[in-house]
Design an enzyme around this catalytic site. Structure first.
Site, PDB file in Angstrom:
ATOM      1  CB  SER A  39      -0.946  -0.029   1.208  1.00 37.77           C
ATOM      2  OG  SER A  39      -1.832   1.070   1.174  1.00 37.77           O
ATOM      3  CB  THR A  40       1.401   4.001   2.461  1.00 44.16           C
ATOM      4  OG1 THR A  40       0.009   4.154   2.685  1.00 44.16           O
ATOM      5  CG2 THR A  40       2.072   5.362   2.463  1.00 44.16           C
TER       6      THR A  40
ATOM      7  CG  HIS B 123      -4.186  -0.908  -0.508  1.00 42.09           C
ATOM      8  ND1 HIS B 123      -3.996  -0.869   0.848  1.00 42.09           N
ATOM      9  CD2 HIS B 123      -4.649  -2.155  -0.780  1.00 42.09           C
ATOM     10  CE1 HIS B 123      -4.340  -2.037   1.383  1.00 42.09           C
ATOM     11  NE2 HIS B 123      -4.729  -2.845   0.409  1.00 42.09           N
TER      12      HIS B 123
ATOM     13  CG  MET C  67      -2.036   3.233   7.520  1.00 40.22           C
ATOM     14  SD  MET C  67      -2.763   4.870   7.188  1.00 40.22           S
ATOM     15  CE  MET C  67      -1.319   5.736   6.549  1.00 40.22           C
TER      16      MET C  67
ATOM     17  CG  ASP D 184      -5.435  -5.777   2.468  1.00 43.58           C
ATOM     18  OD1 ASP D 184      -5.994  -6.873   2.695  1.00 43.58           O
ATOM     19  OD2 ASP D 184      -5.336  -5.272   1.332  1.00 43.58           O
TER      20      ASP D 184
END
Length: 366
Positions: free
Chosen positions: A185-186, A212, A305, A308
Site C-alpha cells: 500500500s503506502t 492499494h 498502512m 490488509d
C-alpha cells in the site's frame, strides 16, 4: 511537540481547506503556506517543516520539480495531492519517483464516504509520514526503459553480487514455486519498482501484484513498470491466463481472484464490494492463491498502512506457502508487514533493497 506542516498549493481555497483540517488535529500545526513550487523549496529550507503537502500543477515551478529539489537539498516527508485522471496518475507516479512518500486525491470525497472520514484520513496520513523523517531518501534514479528480450543476460542461475558492507548471504529453502504474490500500500509504487526492475525476463512463473491504488492509477502504473522491467507487467483483466514472466497488477476499485489449476489458472476480476475497505484487497487475492496453488506460492507483504494481507497470509501459511515481510527500517509505513510479522506468519523480514536478491536466490534451482 507538534508536527510542523507546510501547505503548498496555488489555490487559496484549497490551502485554507487543508490548513483548517490539519490545524484541527491536536498534534498538527500548519506553520506556513506556499503558492508555488519555488516558494515551497525556499520555505522548506528556511522553516524546516516536518511534513509538506504539495500540489502538482502550479505556476513558476510545478510540484514534481519542487519535490525533486527539496529531496536533493533537505529531504522532507511530502504528501502529494493529485487529480484522479490518467494524466494525474502519471504525474503522481513521477512525484513518488522524485521522492514524495504518499498521495491523496484533491477531491476528498473520492476516497471517503463522508466529511469526517476524509478529515480523519488526511490527518492520519500526515502523522504517519511525519514519523518517517529518518527514512527519507534521495530521488530515485529510474532505470532506462528496456526492450523485452527472451534471453535476458540476468538469469536465475547467476549468483547475485552482494555488497561488501552486507556480508549476510541468503540460502535457498529448497522449496519449489508456481506463483509469486506481492501485496502493498503506502510506499508500494516505489517498492515494487525497485524489486520488479531487478527480475529477469525468464522469471519462471507468474506474479500477481496487489497495490492499494485508485482505479485511474493502476493502468498508468502497470504501463510504467512494463517499460522499465525485463518481465512483462500489465493491469490484470478478467480472463487473463497466468503466464510465466508476467506480472499482473490488480485494477483499482476492483478485486482480483485466481481460479483454475496451476499451469492454466486464470484471473477473475470482480466488483470491489461496498463493505470492503480495500479495493483491491490483498487478503482476497492471497486467499484465492492459497486455494489454487497451495504451498507453491512465494508471497511478500510490503510497506503499507493497516493490516490488509494478514488474513490472506494466514490462509497461505495454512496451505504451506512461504510468506516474507519487508522490514521496519525500509518501510514508508510499517503497518501491513508488521501485522503479518506479529501474527507469526512470515518466515523472514527483509530490507527492501535486498528483496529481489532474496527472490533470485530462492528460485535459482528452478
Amino acid at each position: 511537540m507538534s508536527i510542523k506542516v507546510l501547505v503548498v498549493d496555488d489555490s487559496s481555497f484549497f490551502r485554507r481547506r487543508v490548513s483548517d483540517i490539519i490545524n484541527a488535529a491536536p498534534r498538527l500545526e500548519v506553520i506556513d503556506v506556499a503558492v508555488n513550487g519555488k516558494e515551497a523549496v525556499e520555505k522548506a529550507l528556511s522553516l524546516k517543516p516536518d511534513v509538506i503537502t504539495m500540489d502538482i500543477e502550479m505556476p513558476v515551478m510545478d510540484g514534481i520539480t519542487a519535490v525533486r529539489e527539496i529531496m536533493g537539498k533537505r529531504p522532507t516527508p511530502i504528501l502529494m495531492f493529485s487529480s484522479l485522471t490518467h494524466e494525474g496518475a502519471k504525474a503522481t507516479l513521477d512525484a513518488l519517483e522524485a521522492g514524495a512518500l504518499d498521495f491523496l486525491p484533491k477531491k476528498f470525497e473520492d476516497i471517503a464516504r463522508n466529511k469526517d472520514e476524509a478529515v480523519s484520513l488526511l490527518q492520519q496520513r500526515v502523522q504517519q509520514i511525519a514519523s518517517r523523517r529518518a527514512f527519507m531518501r534521495r530521488p530515485l534514479t529510474p532505470p532506462r526503459p528496456v526492450a523485452k528480450v527472451a534471453d535476458s543476460s540476468i538469469t536465475l542461475g547467476v549468483k547475485p553480487r552482494i555488497a561488501t558492507d552486507t556480508p549476510a548471504r541468503f540460502r535457498a529453502s529448497g522449496k519449489s514455486y508456481q506463483l509469486t504474490a506481492i501485496g502493498t500500500s503506502t510506499g508500494g509504487p516505489v517498492a515494487l519498482q525497485q524489486i520488479l526492475t531487478k527480475l529477469p525476463a525468464n522469471y519462471p512463473h507468474p506474479i500477481v501484484l496487489i497495490q492499494h491504488m485508485p482505479a485511474t492509477f493502476t493502468a498508468a502504473f502497470a504501463a510504467r513498470l512494463n517499460t522499465l522491467c525485463q518481465i512483462g507487467v500489465k493491469e490484470a483483466a478478467d480472463g487473463d491466463v497466468l503466464k510465466p514472466g508476467v506480472a499482473y497488477l490488480a485494477p483499482g476499485g476492483m478485486q482480483m481472484m485466481i481460479e483454475g489449476r496451476p499451469g492454466s489458472a486464470k484471473i477473475r476480476i470482480i466488483d470491489g464490494g461496498e463493505r470492503m475497505n480495500y479495493k483491491p484487497c490483498v487478503d482476497v487475492t492471497f486467499g484465492s492463491a492459497a486455494k489454487v496453488y497451495q504451498d507453491k506460492v512465494l508471497s511478500m507483504v510490503l510497506t503499507g498502512m493497516g493490516a490488509d494481507g494478514r488474513e490472506g497470509a494466514r490462509m497461505l501459511k495454512n496451505a504451506g506457502a512461504t510468506i516474507w515481510a519487508q522490514d521496519e527500517e525500509s518501510c514508508v509505513v510499517y503497518g501491513m508487514p508488521q501485522a503479518v510479522t506479529k501474527a507469526g506468519l512470515s518466515t523472514e523480514s527483509l530490507p527492501l533493497d535486498r528483496i529481489a536478491e532474496r527472490i533470485l536466490v530462492e528460485l535459482k534451482r528452478q
